[in-house]
Design a protein around this motif. Structure first.
Motif, PDB file in Angstrom:
ATOM      1  N   THR A 140       0.798  -1.219   0.000  1.00  0.00           N
ATOM      2  CA  THR A 140       0.000   0.000   0.000  1.00  0.00           C
ATOM      3  C   THR A 140       0.830   1.269   0.000  1.00  0.00           C
ATOM      4  N   ASP A 141       2.126   1.133   0.145  1.00  0.00           N
ATOM      5  CA  ASP A 141       3.006   2.283   0.055  1.00  0.00           C
ATOM      6  C   ASP A 141       3.117   2.665  -1.415  1.00  0.00           C
ATOM      7  N   LEU A 142       3.014   3.928  -1.725  1.00  0.00           N
ATOM      8  CA  LEU A 142       3.025   4.334  -3.128  1.00  0.00           C
ATOM      9  C   LEU A 142       4.197   3.706  -3.883  1.00  0.00           C
ATOM     10  N   PHE A 200      -8.380  -0.910   1.753  1.00  0.00           N
ATOM     11  CA  PHE A 200      -8.214  -0.526   3.158  1.00  0.00           C
ATOM     12  C   PHE A 200      -9.500  -0.735   3.939  1.00  0.00           C
ATOM     13  N   SER A 225       4.517   8.204   5.943  1.00  0.00           N
ATOM     14  CA  SER A 225       4.153   9.486   5.356  1.00  0.00           C
ATOM     15  C   SER A 225       2.736   9.544   4.820  1.00  0.00           C
ATOM     16  N   GLU A 226       2.310   8.480   4.172  1.00  0.00           N
ATOM     17  CA  GLU A 226       1.126   8.588   3.320  1.00  0.00           C
ATOM     18  C   GLU A 226      -0.195   8.364   4.034  1.00  0.00           C
ATOM     19  N   GLY A 227      -0.146   7.712   5.194  1.00  0.00           N
ATOM     20  CA  GLY A 227      -1.393   7.379   5.870  1.00  0.00           C
ATOM     21  C   GLY A 227      -1.815   5.956   5.559  1.00  0.00           C
ATOM     22  N   ASN A 228      -1.115   5.297   4.624  1.00  0.00           N
ATOM     23  CA  ASN A 228      -1.416   3.892   4.374  1.00  0.00           C
ATOM     24  C   ASN A 228      -1.062   3.056   5.599  1.00  0.00           C
ATOM     25  N   ARG A 230      -1.317   4.134   8.771  1.00  0.00           N
ATOM     26  CA  ARG A 230      -2.431   4.329   9.718  1.00  0.00           C
ATOM     27  C   ARG A 230      -3.629   3.474   9.313  1.00  0.00           C
ATOM     28  N   MET A 231      -3.921   3.432   8.011  1.00  0.00           N
ATOM     29  CA  MET A 231      -5.041   2.619   7.536  1.00  0.00           C
ATOM     30  C   MET A 231      -4.840   1.164   7.960  1.00  0.00           C
ATOM     31  N   LEU A 233      -2.872  -0.049  10.265  1.00  0.00           N
ATOM     32  CA  LEU A 233      -2.718  -0.250  11.702  1.00  0.00           C
ATOM     33  C   LEU A 233      -4.018  -0.020  12.453  1.00  0.00           C
TER      34      LEU A 233
ATOM     35  N   LEU B 137      -8.886   9.574  10.697  1.00  0.00           N
ATOM     36  CA  LEU B 137      -8.125   8.973   9.596  1.00  0.00           C
ATOM     37  C   LEU B 137      -8.926   8.879   8.302  1.00  0.00           C
ATOM     38  N   ALA B 176       1.186  12.759   2.996  1.00  0.00           N
ATOM     39  CA  ALA B 176       2.092  13.179   1.929  1.00  0.00           C
ATOM     40  C   ALA B 176       2.919  11.997   1.492  1.00  0.00           C
ATOM     41  N   ASP B 179       7.564   9.595  -2.516  1.00  0.00           N
ATOM     42  CA  ASP B 179       7.948   8.438  -3.313  1.00  0.00           C
ATOM     43  C   ASP B 179       8.168   8.721  -4.790  1.00  0.00           C
ATOM     44  N   HIS B 189      -3.343   8.963   1.492  1.00  0.00           N
ATOM     45  CA  HIS B 189      -4.454   8.205   2.086  1.00  0.00           C
ATOM     46  C   HIS B 189      -5.104   8.845   3.311  1.00  0.00           C
TER      47      HIS B 189
END
Ligand code: SF4
Lengths: 473, 200
Positions: A140-142, A200, A225-228, A230-231, A233, B137, B176, B179, B189
Motif C-alpha cells: 500500500t506504500d506508493l 483498506f 508518510s502517506e497514511g497507508n 495508519r489505515m 494499523l 483517519l 504526503a 515516493d 491516504h
C-alpha cells in the motif's frame, strides 16, 4: 533450513551488476536527480538542530545498550506486549517467519491482506510465501505499489521506486481501473488513493513492519508518510507485525532521540507526516487481535561479529544510500538485495551469513571507502570499517582472490549449471553479456567454455517475480 | 525440540557481548522558543496545513466558520459541548460509526493531546475530544483544535508528557508522499486537508 532470501537468488555479483547498471542512462539520471535533491534537504534539516552530534551519540549508545542486553529487552518486550493483549511469536529464519504469518492469516479465513512497507517482510520474501499459500498481499506504500504493479524490484530502502521517474510511473499506473490523468505527482498520488481505498476499508488482516518496539511499555512504532500505515494499523480486525529483534528499544524515553534522528535523516523533514504507536490491543480502538513476530534471520550471528555487529544499529533511514557515489551510479538493484547501498553492503552479507555465496561476498567490495556514509549515519555506524573487516573475512574464507576473481567465479557458478543459468538469465542478470543480436556470446571464462560450442539463444523475458515464485525455496 | 524463542535467546546469550556503556544523553531535552505558539503555527504551515488563531471565547464562531457548508462532520462523543455549533450537521461516534459511515462523512473535528512546536506536530492519544483512531483517519478533512497550554517546544518534552500505553498518532501536516522523485506531495491516504485552530 532454506537459503536466506535477504539476497536475491541468481543475482549477479556486484561488479557485474554494476557494470550493467552503468549503461542505463535513464536510471542514472533518475537517481542523480533524486539523491541530489534529498542530500541538500537533509543537510538543512540537520543543521537546524544545534545538538545533532549529541543526538547521534545518544542514538549510537542506546543501540549499543540494546545489543549488549538484547535478551533482557526482548523478554521485557514480550512480557509487555503479552500483558496488553498481544501475542508474541519468535522466528529463527525467513522460512519460519513466513509460515507463522501464513498460518495467522489463514486462521482469519481471508485470502487477501494489506501491507505497509516493511524491510523485514521484504527481506524474508513474505509476499511470495503468502502467494504460495494462496494469499494475495497488497502493498500500500506508493513506492511499493509502483514496484509491485511494475513487476519490478526495489532499489532504495525508503523510496523503493526511486529509479522510476514520473513518466514511467504513469505508464505503470495505466493498468489501474482508474488510471492517472497525467504524470503530475498529485495525479499519480490521487490514482493510488482511489486504487487502494476499497482495499483498506474492507481488509480483515494487515501486515506491518516496525521501526521500533519499546521494551518497557510494549509500544510498537511505525513511522510513515502517506497514511497507508495508519489505515493498516487501524482499520483491519487483525494486525500482524514482523519486527527484526534488533529493533527493540529499552525505554519509552529513547524515542525522543530516534524521532528526531530518523525523519531528518530519511526524508529530510522535521517530522514525517504520521507516526503511530500502540501497545498490544486497545479495546474499541483499532485491531482487536495483535500478533508480533520477532525475527532473527541472521541477526544473532551478526551480533556475534565484534566489528560487524554495529550494522545492527541501523534504523533504515537511507541517508547512507543518498550520499554514496557508488549507489548513485549503479542504483539499488545492482546490490541484489532488499538492502542496497552502503548499509546493504555490510548488512546483506552478514544476514546471509555465507561468505561462500559469491554474490553476498562481492557486496563488501561495492564501495570506494570514501566515508560519506559514516558521516551522515544517525547512529554512527562506521561502514568503511565494517567493509574493510568483511573484505578480510571474504579473503580468509575464499583464499586470496581479487574482486574480479570473485565476480568470475560467480559467473562460473551460474554458468556451471543449465538450470541456474536459465534462472539467472530470466532474472535479467545476464544482460551484461548480451550481444546486440540477442544471443549470448563472448562470455568471460568459464562461461566462454559453454558459449564456444554454440550461441546460447536468449530465453524470452520472464519477470523477476514470476521467476522468483517458481524458483525460490 | 528447542523452541524458536529459546534458541534465539540462547544464541544471544552465547555471544560474547561488550559490557554495556552508559547511554549518553547530553542532547538538549528542552528547547527555548520566544513564542511557542507562533513557532508551532509557522511549522505547521510549512507542511501546507492551514493554521487559524483564535481567542477562546471566539472558538465556537471559528468552528462554524471553518465547517459550515462542508457537509457532515464526524465528532468524538466527548468534545466540549460548545464545539458542536448548530450550523453543522454532526455525526457523533456514539454508537460507533461504521467504516462506511466514516468514509461517507465530509470531515472530522477533534482536539489533541499535545502539540510539538519545533516540528509542527500534533499528537492524538485517543483521549478526551479525540475519539478512536479511525475517526481522524478516514474522513478527508481534519479540523483540529489546539490550546496554547498543550504546546511543548521539543520532541523530548512531548515524549515525557505522553502516555505510552495509549494508541498515539503523531501528525505533521496532511498525508504526503516523497515516493515520486523524492519530492514531497501532499495528499495520499490520510486526510488531505488539515486545518488547525490555535486557541490562545
Ligand atoms: S546505516 Fe546509518 S545511514 Fe545507512 S540506513 Fe542505516 S542508519 Fe541510515
Amino acid at each position: 533450513m532454506g537459503r536466506n532470501p535477504v539476497t536475491w537468488l541468481g543475482s549477479p555479483t556486484f561488479p557485474d551488476a554494476a557494470r550493467d547498471a552503468l549503461g542505463d542512462t535513464q536510471l542514472r539520471g533518475n537517481l542523480r536527480k533524486a539523491t541530489t535533491t534529498i542530500r541538500g534537504k537533509r543537510e538543512s534539516a540537520v543543521a537546524e538542530l544545534g545538538d545533532w552530534e549529541e543526538l547521534r551519540r545518544a542514538g549510537e549508545s542506546v543501540k549499543d545498550d540494546v545489543l549488549a542486553n538484547l535478551d533482557t529487552y526482548l523478554e521485557r518486550l514480550e512480557a509487555a506486549v503479552t500483558d496488553r493483549g498481544g501475542v508474541v511469536h519468535w522466528a529463527r529464519d525467513a522460512e519460519e517467519a513466513n509460515r507463522i504469518v501464513l498460518d495467522l492469516v489463514q486462521a482469519e479465513d481471508t485470502d487477501e491482506v494489506v501491507k505497509v512497507k516493511s524491510m523485514a517482510t521484504a527481506e524474508i520474501g513474505l509476499n511470495e510465501a503468502l502467494a504460495d499459500g494462496g494469499v494475495n498481499a497488497i502493498e500500500t506504500d506508493l513506492a511499493e505499489v509502483i514496484v509491485q504493479l511494475g513487476d519490478d524490484r526495489p532499489s532504495h530502502i525508503l523510496v523503493p521506486a526511486i529509479h522510476r521517474n514520473r513518466a514511467e510511473i504513469k505508464e505503470i499506473f495505466a493498468q489501474m481501473p482508474e488510471p492517472p490523468t497525467s504524470d503530475d505527482p498529485h495525479a499519480l498520488a490521487e490514482a493510488a488513493r482511489k486504487y487502494l481505498r476499497r482495499k483498506f476499508l474492507s481488509a480483515k488482516v494487515a501486515i506491518s513492519g516496525a521501526n521500533f518496539g519499546v521494551a518497557d511499555t510494549g509500544s510498537i512504532v511505525v513511522v510513515e508518510s502517506e497514511g497507508n500505515g495508519r489505515m493498516c494499523l487501524t482499520l483491519p480486525e487483525t494486525l500482524i507485525t514482523v519486527m527484526g529483534v534488533e529493533k527493540v528499544l529499552p525505554r519509552w524515553q529513547d524515542l525522543e532521540v530516534f524521532l528526531q534522528l530518523l525523519p531528518r535523516s530519511s526524508t529530510a523533514e522535521r517530522m514525517n507526516p504520521y507516526t503511530s504507536t500502540w501497545s498490544g490491543v486497545t479495546p474499541g480502538d483499532g485491531p482487536q487481535k495483535f500478533h508480533l513476530v520477532l525475527l532473527d534471520n541472521g541477526r544473532t550471528s551478526t551480533l556475534a561479529d565484534e566489528v560487524g555487529r554495529q550494522a545492527l544499529r541501523c534504523i533504515r533511514c537511507s541517508a547512507c544510500l543518498n550520499v554514496c557515489p557508488v549507489y548513485e551510479r549503479t542504483g539499488g538493484q545492482a546490490y541484489g538485495s532488499v538492502y542496497p547501498g552502503p548499509i546493504g553492503a555490510i548488512l546483506a552479507p552478514q544476514l546471509a551469513g555465507d561468505l561462500h555465496d559469491e554474490q553476498a561476498a562481492s557486496l563488501p567490495y561495492a564501495s570506494s571507502l570514501c566515508g560519506a556514509c559514516y558521516e551522515v549515519c544517525p547512529v554512527r555506524i562506521n561502514i568503511p570499517e565494517v567493509l574493510t573487516h568483511l573484505r578480510a573475512e571474504v579473503v580468509e574464507a575464499k583464499g586470496k582472490r581479487t574482486p574480479e576473481a570473485m565476480a568470475m567465479s560467480a559467473a562460473a557458478w551460474v554458468f556451471g549449471d543449465r538450470r541456474r543459468y536459465e534462472a539467472a538469465q530470466k532474472a535479467g542478470s545476464l544482460t551484461r553479456f548480451l550481444a546486440r543480436d540477442g544471443t549470448l556470446s563472448s562470455l568471460p571464462w568459464p562461461g566462454s567454455k559453454w558459449t564456444d560450442t554454440r550461441d546460447a539463444p536468449v530465453v524470452p523475458k520472464e519477470s523477476f517475480r514470476a521467476w522468483w515464485r517458481r524458483n525460490r525455496g | 525440540m528447542v523452541s524458536a524463542r529459546d534458541e534465539i535467546l540462547g544464541r544471544i546469550r552465547a555471544v560474547d557481548r561488550p559490557a554495556p556503556s552508559p547511554v549518553s544523553r547530553d542532547y538538549e531535552r528542552t528547547r527555548h522558543a520566544g513564542d511557542p505558539v507562533e513557532l508551532l503555527a509557522e511549522r505547521i504551515t510549512d507542511y501546507q496545513a492551514t493554521v487559524y488563531r483564535t481567542a477562546a471565547r471566539e472558538l465556537p464562531y471559528r468552528i462554524a466558520e471553518r465547517l459550515d457548508g462542508r457537509g457532515r462532520i464526524v465528532v468524538p462523543p466527548d468534545v466540549p459541548r460548545e464545539w458542536c455549533v448548530p450550523e453543522v450537521p454532526w455525526l457523533a461516534d456514539a454508537p460507533p460509526l461504521t467504516v462506511a459511515e466514516l468514509d461517507s462523512a465530509d470531515g472530522v473535528l477533534s482536539g489533541c493531546a499535545i502539540a510539538i512546536a519545533e516540528t509542527g506536530t500534533i499528537v492524538l492519544d485517543a483521549g478526551r475530544g479525540q475519539g478512536r483512531r479511525a475517526l481522524t483517519l478516514v474522513p478527508d478533512h481534519h479540523l483540529c483544535i489546539v490550546h496554547a497550554d498543550q504546546i511543548v517546544v521539543s520532541v523530548p518534552e512531548a515524549i515525557e508528557r505522553l502516555d505510552p500505553t495509549a494508541p498515539l498518532t503523531f501528525i505533521s501536516g496532511p498525508s504526503a508522499t516523497s515516493d515520486i522523485e523524492l519530492d514531497r506531495v501532499e495528499g495520499v491516504h490520510g486526510p488531505r486537508t488539515l486545518e488547525v485552530l490555535l486557541v490562545t
